[in-house]
Every structure is written in C-alpha cells, then in structure tokens.
Design an enzyme around this catalytic site. Structure first.
Site, PDB file in Angstrom:
ATOM      1  N   CYS A   1       0.838  -1.201   0.000  1.00 34.80           N
ATOM      2  CA  CYS A   1       0.000   0.000   0.000  1.00 34.80           C
ATOM      3  C   CYS A   1       0.873   1.251   0.000  1.00 34.80           C
ATOM      4  CB  CYS A   1      -1.000  -0.033   1.149  1.00 34.80           C
ATOM      5  SG  CYS A   1      -2.344   1.169   0.962  1.00 34.80           S
TER       6      CYS A   1
ATOM      7  N   HIS B   1      -3.781  -4.515  -0.275  1.00 33.00           N
ATOM      8  CA  HIS B   1      -3.319  -5.155   0.951  1.00 33.00           C
ATOM      9  C   HIS B   1      -3.384  -6.670   0.778  1.00 33.00           C
ATOM     10  CE1 HIS B   1      -3.111  -1.662   3.701  1.00 33.00           C
ATOM     11  NE2 HIS B   1      -4.012  -1.161   2.886  1.00 33.00           N
TER      12      HIS B   1
ATOM     13  N   GLU C   1      -2.545  -8.947   2.815  1.00 27.72           N
ATOM     14  CA  GLU C   1      -2.965  -9.570   4.065  1.00 27.72           C
ATOM     15  C   GLU C   1      -4.481  -9.505   4.262  1.00 27.72           C
ATOM     16  OE1 GLU C   1      -2.469  -5.236   5.238  1.00 27.72           O
ATOM     17  OE2 GLU C   1      -1.618  -6.628   3.762  1.00 27.72           O
TER      18      GLU C   1
END
Length: 198
Positions: free
Chosen positions: A75, A179, A181
């Site tokens: 990001c 992102h 994750e």
C-alpha cells in the site's frame, strides 16, 4: 528472518498474522538487523510523513535492496519505493522503483479514495503474481497510485476510472498497492511467493 518494518505509520498485526497463517516466522522491528533475510514495508497514511519517519532508514533500506535480498512494499509502502510523490507537495521517496506517485483522477466520476475489492490483471512473466489469474480480486484503500517510468516494472494493473499500477516488481523489489494480508487467496498467494522467493 522476515522483518516487518515498524516506522509508526503502519498496520503491523494483520501482516504478521497473515505470514504466520502461511507457516512462516516474522518479527516487527524499527531497524534492519543483520539476520534480516526479507524486508516488508507496510504503510498507511501520507507519503511525506512516512518518509520523515524513515529518514534514518532510507539508506539502510536502499543498501538492503542493493544486496539482492527481497523487499516488499504494501500500500503506502509500495508508493514509498518510488522516486517521489506529489501528495501534499513533492516528497522524495526511496528511489527503488523509478516513477512518481500521483492522485487518482476524480474526474473519472468514481469516489476517491478507492476503497474495496477490485479485479486485477497480472503480467504472466512476473514472479510476484505467480498463481494469480486475471480477474482475481484484491482489497484496495488508496487515493494515489504509482506511475512507473519503466513499463516492465508493472507486474499487475487494475481499472478504477483509469488503469493504474496494482503491483510492481523490479528484480528483488516487490510491491502491491492493495493489501495482500486482507485480499483472501489472492493475497496469500502473493505473500507465499515473496516468502519463498530466492
């Protein structure tokens, strides 16, 4: 050891949790220890503030990348890999991916920031997106995007009013605007590729 860099403007817990979910070890740290084999630079917030926090780490990060060890920006962390950003003025970046970070155009008629799930289009010849297919979705939260000087550095794109860079790879330097994750199987595939790359 994978180090997730803590410079005060990042969401560390979700990145560490994702890495451990994949069966790998990682730690957060404010410096780059000698035993660091992989470096992750996550980030939320403004480019200039982030670079101010990284002032003492700019050269160590550049030296780490120059050594050939893998670096992954997430990001804002991906944007910091660029030469500079025009967010709230012009600010110099890490200079690892030639290019400039610019605002998404509001005249496209879409809301900025771009928040939510969007399909990405990976380049088949980039290691960072091995196993990712065109149309797979990833989770984005951003108002700016990296405009690469070298088209070969673009590993994946996304459409949001304009075509923008969703992922980059320049040798051992990787980055995703989204992102990983928080991007379900797409993100886990990319993280696993990073954690196992040579």
């Amino acid at each position: 050891m994978t180090t997730v860099l803590d410079y005060g403007l990042n969401n560390l817990s979700s990145v560490i949790k994702a890495i451990r979910f994949l069966g790998f070890e990682a730690r957060t740290a404010t410096t780059i220890a000698d035993d660091t084999s992989r470096l992750i630079i996550p980030g939320v917030g403004a480019f200039g503030a982030a670079m101010a926090q990284l002032r003492e780490l700019r050269e160590p990060i550049r030296e780490f990348a120059a050594s050939g060890r893998p670096v992954f920006g997430i990001c804002l962390g991906m944007q910091l890999l660029a030469d500079a950003s025009d967010e709230f003025g012009t600010h110099a970046g890490l200079g690892l991916i030639p290019g400039m970070v610019r605002y998404l155009p509001r005249e496209a008629g879409l809301k900025v920031p771009h928040i939510g799930w969007s399909a990405i289009a990976p380049r088949p010849d980039r290691e960072i997106v091995t196993g990712v297919r065109t149309g797979d979705f990833a989770y984005f939260v951003h108002s700016l995007h990296l405009v690469c000087d070298e088209p070969a550095d673009v590993a994946a794109t996304c459409e949001y009013g304009v075509t923008f860079t969703a992922a980059v790879q320049r040798g051992n330097v990787w980055g995703t605007q989204f992102h990983p994750e928080k991007s379900s199987q797409t993100g886990m595939t990319i993280l696993r590729s990073f954690l196992t790359c040579s």
